[in-house]
Design a protein around this motif. Structure first.
Motif, mmCIF file in Angstrom:
data_model
loop_
_atom_site.group_PDB
_atom_site.id
_atom_site.type_symbol
_atom_site.label_atom_id
_atom_site.label_comp_id
_atom_site.label_asym_id
_atom_site.label_seq_id
_atom_site.Cartn_x
_atom_site.Cartn_y
_atom_site.Cartn_z
ATOM 1 N N ARG A 1 0.848 -1.191 0.000
ATOM 2 C CA ARG A 1 0.000 0.000 0.000
ATOM 3 C C ARG A 1 0.883 1.241 0.000
ATOM 4 N NH1 ARG A 1 -5.318 0.070 0.808
ATOM 5 N NH2 ARG A 1 -6.390 -1.875 1.398
ATOM 6 N N THR B 1 4.007 0.493 2.540
ATOM 7 C CA THR B 1 4.017 -0.487 3.625
ATOM 8 C C THR B 1 3.506 -1.831 3.111
ATOM 9 O OG1 THR B 1 1.805 0.191 4.324
ATOM 10 C CG2 THR B 1 3.696 1.258 5.412
ATOM 11 N N GLU C 1 0.957 -4.613 3.483
ATOM 12 C CA GLU C 1 -0.387 -4.722 4.040
ATOM 13 C C GLU C 1 -0.477 -5.904 5.002
ATOM 14 O OE1 GLU C 1 -4.118 -3.856 1.609
ATOM 15 O OE2 GLU C 1 -4.119 -6.054 1.703
ATOM 16 N N ASP D 1 1.137 -6.330 7.825
ATOM 17 C CA ASP D 1 2.351 -6.651 8.590
ATOM 18 C C ASP D 1 3.130 -5.362 8.832
ATOM 19 O OD1 ASP D 1 4.617 -7.640 9.774
ATOM 20 O OD2 ASP D 1 5.050 -9.145 8.248
ATOM 21 N N ASP D 2 2.831 -4.702 9.946
ATOM 22 C CA ASP D 2 3.488 -3.440 10.261
ATOM 23 C C ASP D 2 4.973 -3.613 10.564
ATOM 24 O OD1 ASP D 2 1.083 -2.156 9.933
ATOM 25 O OD2 ASP D 2 0.553 -2.239 12.072
ATOM 26 N N SER D 3 5.382 -4.831 10.938
ATOM 27 C CA SER D 3 6.788 -5.060 11.277
ATOM 28 C C SER D 3 7.652 -5.294 10.041
ATOM 29 C CB SER D 3 6.912 -6.268 12.212
ATOM 30 O OG SER D 3 6.500 -7.461 11.555
ATOM 31 N N HIS E 1 11.632 -7.135 1.277
ATOM 32 C CA HIS E 1 12.063 -6.723 2.622
ATOM 33 C C HIS E 1 13.422 -6.034 2.544
ATOM 34 C CE1 HIS E 1 13.085 -6.886 6.873
ATOM 35 N NE2 HIS E 1 11.857 -7.288 7.137
#
Length: 485
Positions: free
Chosen positions: A79, A86, A88, A90-92, A193
């Motif tokens: 997103r 970011t 989507e 998975d904020d980590s 990542h």
């Protein structure tokens, strides 16, 4: 005048037979060719085919969401809000900015290299031939205005023109999609990542340990990283205490500095560590770096100096991901790493780093040399003084005494130089210990405080066992270290 009669044409039945045979062969060949192409018969491209068109064109900043579902079941969604991308759900998950930008660039323009057909009936019952019955990936793109598109990407073409078969929901056409664009979208989640590389400076390393299932190798710097002779002051501390070779250590430190993590795979949870082979790691690399500075030259030609605090880091090599690629744990993540960069560390041997030169002290660093043998003790004391060179500068003048008596510096220098070139002759049997006292002992005291002791013990009729700072590893020819200025 009587007309000349033309000769009637000669009958050639063999030619007719040959033509019939050739025609039959062509028909048979065509039938075979069609049968072979039955599994992936090319779509007939009409004469009115359209090349290089765009279905939609936006800027990367207008891409609000990109969702990708892969054929193997993997999926992810990025997103973008206010320029921040970011993962989507998975904020980590720390998204790599470069990888995300490639995805946004690819999703901003939906285009095609060619329209293969505009009629869905031409391929509707042949989806499996193009890999579209189970697409290699399904891409759903949403733009900031709310408009969205779903792309179904099939297999790669088999001809000279490289492209992917593609359809778009709500559009009857079959497209040839650009291979580069497709491959920027059809990526595994872990490749998005961010990768935080470990900071390893060869110039700041002062302790190195390699732990393996069957052995532990450890080296330590005896002195400061700022010493001019620092590379020659490394010692092997495990499995035995012995001076290390400067060139070998320089190579080892360079290999450590060049270690680079590949793609991020998974967080280092207990479950993931077990799955990736970290229950029985093949190698654990432990590094300690002293406080120090490093310098780099910027693009503008300016030498920038950076200050670094004392630090430690650990890299753990687990199982094999693929041929020549291993799992490596760093901090809280599991990454991939090329085995090419790890191979020398995985196979490192203590013996390969040992110094083969018994005399480790250069003449410029020598303060005192004491030799004890059957004749007694000889002490060579070196003194260095500064004096005017006659041109306004100072020069260093060296002198030496033997048991308090002046000795020619030139004679001492000429006798000492060959000692630095002496090398060992061979390796002692593993576990060898001396059963008699040394017949000759050399003690080298230095200006930098790195003192060394050499002891010679008779080993056989021609050789002496060499004990360097108490450790016996090598032997050398008798009288190789004879010193008589």
């Amino acid at each position: 005048m009587e007309k000349v009669k033309r000769r009637p044409p000669r009958s050639r039945p063999w030619l007719r037979r040959a033509l019939l045979i050739c025609a039959a062969a062509v028909l048979v060949g065509a039938g075979i060719g069609w049968a072979l192409l039955g599994r992936r018969a090319p779509v007939v491209v009409p004469e009115t085919v359209k090349y290089s068109g765009e279905i939609i064109s936006r800027t990367p900043g207008e891409v609000a969401r990109v969702e990708v579902t892969l054929r193997d079941g993997g999926s992810w969604a990025l997103r973008q809000e206010d320029g921040v991308v970011t993962m989507e759900g998975d904020d980590s998950f720390l998204v790599d900015s470069s990888s995300a930008q490639l995805v946004l660039n690819a999703a901003s323009i939906i285009s095609y290299n060619m329209v293969l057909t505009e009629d869905a009936a031409d391929y509707a019952d042949r989806l499996s031939e193009f890999g579209l019955d189970a697409p290699s990936c399904v891409v759903r793109i949403t733009y900031s205005g709310g408009e969205d598109y779903t792309l179904r990407i099939g297999d790669k073409s088999q001809g000279d023109d490289i492209f992917y078969y593609m359809t778009i929901d709500g559009d009857d056409r079959l497209f040839a999609a650009d291979a580069g664009t497709v491959e920027e979208l059809r990526v595994d989640r872990y490749l998005l990542h961010a990768v935080t590389q470990p900071v390893i400076h060869a110039s700041r390393l002062d302790r190195v340990t390699l732990e393996r299932e069957d052995s532990v190798l450890s080296w330590a710097l005896q002195g400061s990283i700022s010493d001019p002779d620092a590379i020659d002051r490394w010692v092997l501390t495990e499995p035995l205490l012995y001076p290390a070779d400067g060139e070998r250590m320089d190579s080892l430190l360079s290999q450590l500095e060049s270690l680079r993590l590949g793609a991020y795979v998974l967080p280092a949870t207990e479950e993931n560590l077990t799955a990736c082979g970290f229950d029985a790691p093949r190698l654990i690399i432990r590094l300690h770096m002293a406080q120090g500075t490093t310098g780099t030259v910027s693009g503008a030609g300016v030498y920038d100096v950076s200050e670094w605090p004392e630090s430690e880091l650990t890299l753990t090599v687990g199982g094999t991901y693929a041929e020549l690629i291993d799992y490596v744990r760093y901090e809280d993540g599991i990454y991939l790493m090329s085995r090419v960069s790890l191979s020398a560390l995985l196979s490192a041997k203590a013996a390969d780093t040992l110094n083969r030169y018994p005399v480790l002290t250069t003449l410029s660093n020598l303060s005192r040399l004491t030799i004890t043998d059957a004749e007694g003790e000889r002490v060579y004391q070196v003194t260095r003084t500064q004096q005017d060179a006659g041109d306004g500068t100072l020069e260093t003048v060296s002198s030496v005494t033997l048991n308090g008596e002046a000795l020619s510096w030139a004679a001492f220098e000429n006798a000492y130089a060959p000692l630095l070139l002496v090398t060992v002759s061979g390796t002692l049997p593993e576990g060898w210990t001396a059963d008699e006292a040394p017949h000759t002992v050399y003690r080298f005291e230095t200006l930098t405080g790195a003192d060394h002791t050499l002891a010679l013990v008779r080993w056989d009729a021609m050789h002496d066992a060499l004990l360097v700072d108490g450790s016996a590893v090598f032997y050398l020819i008798r009288d190789a270290l004879a010193f008589r200025p």
